[in-house]
Design a protein around this motif. Structure first.
Motif, PDB file in Angstrom:
ATOM      1  N   GLU A  19       4.291 -40.809  55.391  1.00  0.00           N
ATOM      2  CA  GLU A  19       3.579 -40.802  54.124  1.00  0.00           C
ATOM      3  C   GLU A  19       4.404 -41.474  53.128  1.00  0.00           C
ATOM      4  O   GLU A  19       3.939 -42.071  52.098  1.00  0.00           O
ATOM      5  N   SER A  20       5.555 -40.761  53.018  1.00  0.00           N
ATOM      6  CA  SER A  20       6.684 -41.369  52.024  1.00  0.00           C
ATOM      7  C   SER A  20       6.805 -42.970  52.187  1.00  0.00           C
ATOM      8  O   SER A  20       6.990 -43.444  51.234  1.00  0.00           O
ATOM      9  N   LYS A  21       6.901 -43.355  53.274  1.00  0.00           N
ATOM     10  CA  LYS A  21       7.308 -44.881  53.731  1.00  0.00           C
ATOM     11  C   LYS A  21       5.878 -45.442  52.875  1.00  0.00           C
ATOM     12  O   LYS A  21       6.104 -46.519  52.130  1.00  0.00           O
ATOM     13  N   TYR A  22       4.955 -45.146  53.272  1.00  0.00           N
ATOM     14  CA  TYR A  22       3.636 -45.831  52.637  1.00  0.00           C
ATOM     15  C   TYR A  22       3.410 -45.681  51.171  1.00  0.00           C
ATOM     16  O   TYR A  22       2.891 -46.381  50.581  1.00  0.00           O
ATOM     17  N   ILE A  23       3.680 -44.444  50.849  1.00  0.00           N
ATOM     18  CA  ILE A  23       3.531 -44.328  49.380  1.00  0.00           C
ATOM     19  C   ILE A  23       4.657 -45.056  48.503  1.00  0.00           C
ATOM     20  O   ILE A  23       4.364 -45.542  47.377  1.00  0.00           O
ATOM     21  N   SER A  24       5.929 -45.240  49.031  1.00  0.00           N
ATOM     22  CA  SER A  24       6.727 -46.265  48.456  1.00  0.00           C
ATOM     23  C   SER A  24       6.168 -47.636  48.346  1.00  0.00           C
ATOM     24  O   SER A  24       6.741 -48.350  47.428  1.00  0.00           O
ATOM     25  N   ILE A  25       5.245 -48.130  49.197  1.00  0.00           N
ATOM     26  CA  ILE A  25       4.918 -49.732  49.178  1.00  0.00           C
ATOM     27  C   ILE A  25       3.721 -49.717  48.282  1.00  0.00           C
ATOM     28  O   ILE A  25       2.797 -50.682  48.195  1.00  0.00           O
ATOM     29  N   PHE A  26       3.041 -48.421  47.725  1.00  0.00           N
ATOM     30  CA  PHE A  26       1.951 -48.312  46.892  1.00  0.00           C
ATOM     31  C   PHE A  26       1.742 -49.539  45.773  1.00  0.00           C
ATOM     32  O   PHE A  26       0.659 -50.207  45.905  1.00  0.00           O
ATOM     33  N   ASN A  27       2.687 -49.591  45.162  1.00  0.00           N
ATOM     34  CA  ASN A  27       2.683 -50.624  44.010  1.00  0.00           C
ATOM     35  C   ASN A  27       3.114 -52.112  44.160  1.00  0.00           C
ATOM     36  O   ASN A  27       3.283 -53.021  43.576  1.00  0.00           O
ATOM     37  N   ASN A  28       3.573 -52.337  45.481  1.00  0.00           N
ATOM     38  CA  ASN A  28       4.251 -53.525  46.211  1.00  0.00           C
ATOM     39  C   ASN A  28       2.939 -54.477  46.663  1.00  0.00           C
ATOM     40  O   ASN A  28       1.961 -53.945  46.884  1.00  0.00           O
TER      41      ASN A  28
ATOM     42  N   ILE B  27      -9.914 -31.069  46.184  1.00  0.00           N
ATOM     43  CA  ILE B  27      -8.922 -31.522  45.039  1.00  0.00           C
ATOM     44  C   ILE B  27      -8.148 -30.204  44.322  1.00  0.00           C
ATOM     45  O   ILE B  27      -7.010 -30.320  43.826  1.00  0.00           O
ATOM     46  N   GLU B  28      -8.690 -28.978  44.587  1.00  0.00           N
ATOM     47  CA  GLU B  28      -8.052 -27.839  44.044  1.00  0.00           C
ATOM     48  C   GLU B  28      -6.733 -27.391  44.701  1.00  0.00           C
ATOM     49  O   GLU B  28      -5.679 -27.275  44.156  1.00  0.00           O
ATOM     50  N   ARG B  29      -6.817 -27.882  45.823  1.00  0.00           N
ATOM     51  CA  ARG B  29      -5.448 -27.724  46.847  1.00  0.00           C
ATOM     52  C   ARG B  29      -4.511 -28.641  46.440  1.00  0.00           C
ATOM     53  O   ARG B  29      -3.231 -28.505  46.304  1.00  0.00           O
ATOM     54  N   VAL B  30      -5.090 -30.169  46.349  1.00  0.00           N
ATOM     55  CA  VAL B  30      -3.945 -30.924  45.770  1.00  0.00           C
ATOM     56  C   VAL B  30      -3.194 -30.531  44.562  1.00  0.00           C
ATOM     57  O   VAL B  30      -2.092 -30.780  44.530  1.00  0.00           O
TER      58      VAL B  30
ATOM     59  N   LEU C 143      -5.729 -40.765  56.608  1.00  0.00           N
ATOM     60  CA  LEU C 143      -5.671 -42.143  57.225  1.00  0.00           C
ATOM     61  C   LEU C 143      -4.632 -42.130  58.576  1.00  0.00           C
ATOM     62  O   LEU C 143      -5.127 -42.626  59.733  1.00  0.00           O
ATOM     63  N   LEU C 144      -3.645 -41.308  58.347  1.00  0.00           N
ATOM     64  CA  LEU C 144      -2.532 -41.296  59.435  1.00  0.00           C
ATOM     65  C   LEU C 144      -3.140 -40.709  60.672  1.00  0.00           C
ATOM     66  O   LEU C 144      -3.057 -41.182  61.703  1.00  0.00           O
ATOM     67  N   HIS C 145      -3.981 -39.702  60.381  1.00  0.00           N
ATOM     68  CA  HIS C 145      -4.764 -38.946  61.131  1.00  0.00           C
ATOM     69  C   HIS C 145      -5.756 -39.668  62.168  1.00  0.00           C
ATOM     70  O   HIS C 145      -5.497 -39.814  63.389  1.00  0.00           O
TER      71      HIS C 145
ATOM     72  N   PHE D  76      -1.953 -36.500  45.355  1.00  0.00           N
ATOM     73  CA  PHE D  76      -3.043 -37.302  45.887  1.00  0.00           C
ATOM     74  C   PHE D  76      -3.033 -38.403  46.799  1.00  0.00           C
ATOM     75  O   PHE D  76      -3.704 -38.326  47.933  1.00  0.00           O
ATOM     76  N   LYS D  77      -2.050 -39.269  46.563  1.00  0.00           N
ATOM     77  CA  LYS D  77      -1.666 -40.371  47.468  1.00  0.00           C
ATOM     78  C   LYS D  77      -1.374 -39.799  48.979  1.00  0.00           C
ATOM     79  O   LYS D  77      -1.663 -40.356  49.930  1.00  0.00           O
ATOM     80  N   ARG D  78      -0.472 -38.986  48.787  1.00  0.00           N
ATOM     81  CA  ARG D  78       0.153 -38.218  50.038  1.00  0.00           C
ATOM     82  C   ARG D  78      -1.042 -37.814  50.987  1.00  0.00           C
ATOM     83  O   ARG D  78      -1.009 -38.039  52.138  1.00  0.00           O
ATOM     84  N   VAL D  79      -1.954 -37.015  50.319  1.00  0.00           N
ATOM     85  CA  VAL D  79      -3.008 -36.452  51.025  1.00  0.00           C
ATOM     86  C   VAL D  79      -3.956 -37.492  51.442  1.00  0.00           C
ATOM     87  O   VAL D  79      -4.464 -37.549  52.715  1.00  0.00           O
ATOM     88  N   LEU D  80      -4.326 -38.589  50.915  1.00  0.00           N
ATOM     89  CA  LEU D  80      -5.157 -39.745  51.363  1.00  0.00           C
ATOM     90  C   LEU D  80      -4.421 -40.568  52.427  1.00  0.00           C
ATOM     91  O   LEU D  80      -5.319 -40.660  53.272  1.00  0.00           O
TER      92      LEU D  80
END
Length: 139
Positions: free
Chosen positions: A130-139, A83-86, A109-111, A101-105
């Motif tokens: 990462e960007s694609k999936y972050i953009s669908i977070f609230n959808n 969490i310090e790194r994030v 998972l993508l790994h 935080f979402k990007r790291v989570l």
């Protein structure tokens, strides 16, 4: 099942159910079934020790992913997050903590979905996903 743990820090955050549903959706979008995924939130020092002990890397990092799956289409693993790194990354990149935080989570998972980030090309693909999936977070 996705479970969030704190190891050597006291880290609280909201939207846990939304995050779990989103991560499950990401796994399914990639053709995987969510089995058992543990996110372990910890300090820089804790993650550094894991990096040394298991990967023989003497570096600080924001995330380390361990794949425990037995089936090719199953997601099972342990993802350790500093969490310090994030927090430092979000300040350095001038982004909101929750976005980083979402990007790291999702990165971890993508790994587990088979993506790597060792080459520049792989890293670019990872950032795009990462960007694609972050953009669908609230959808």
């Amino acid at each position: 099942m996705i479970v969030f743990f704190n190891e050597d820090i006291d880290f609280k955050f909201g939207q846990k159910n939304q995050l779990k549903a989103w991560l499950k959706k990401v796994a399914e979008s990639e053709g995987f079934k969510m089995r058992n995924l543990n996110y372990i939130f910890c300090s820089d020092e804790y993650l550094h020790k894991i990096n040394l002990e298991y990967l023989d890397h003497d570096t600080y990092t924001d995330i380390i992913t361990f794949d425990n799956s037995e089936g090719e289409e199953d997601i099972e693993g342990d993802i350790f997050v500093s969490i310090e790194r994030v927090k430092d990354n979000s300040q350095e990149l001038k982004t909101e903590f929750l976005d980083e935080f979402k990007r790291v989570l999702v990165h971890g998972l993508l790994h587990l979905c088979g993506y790597d980030d060792h080459s520049d090309e792989d890293e670019a693909q990872m950032r795009e996903l990462e960007s694609k999936y972050i953009s669908i977070f609230n959808n």
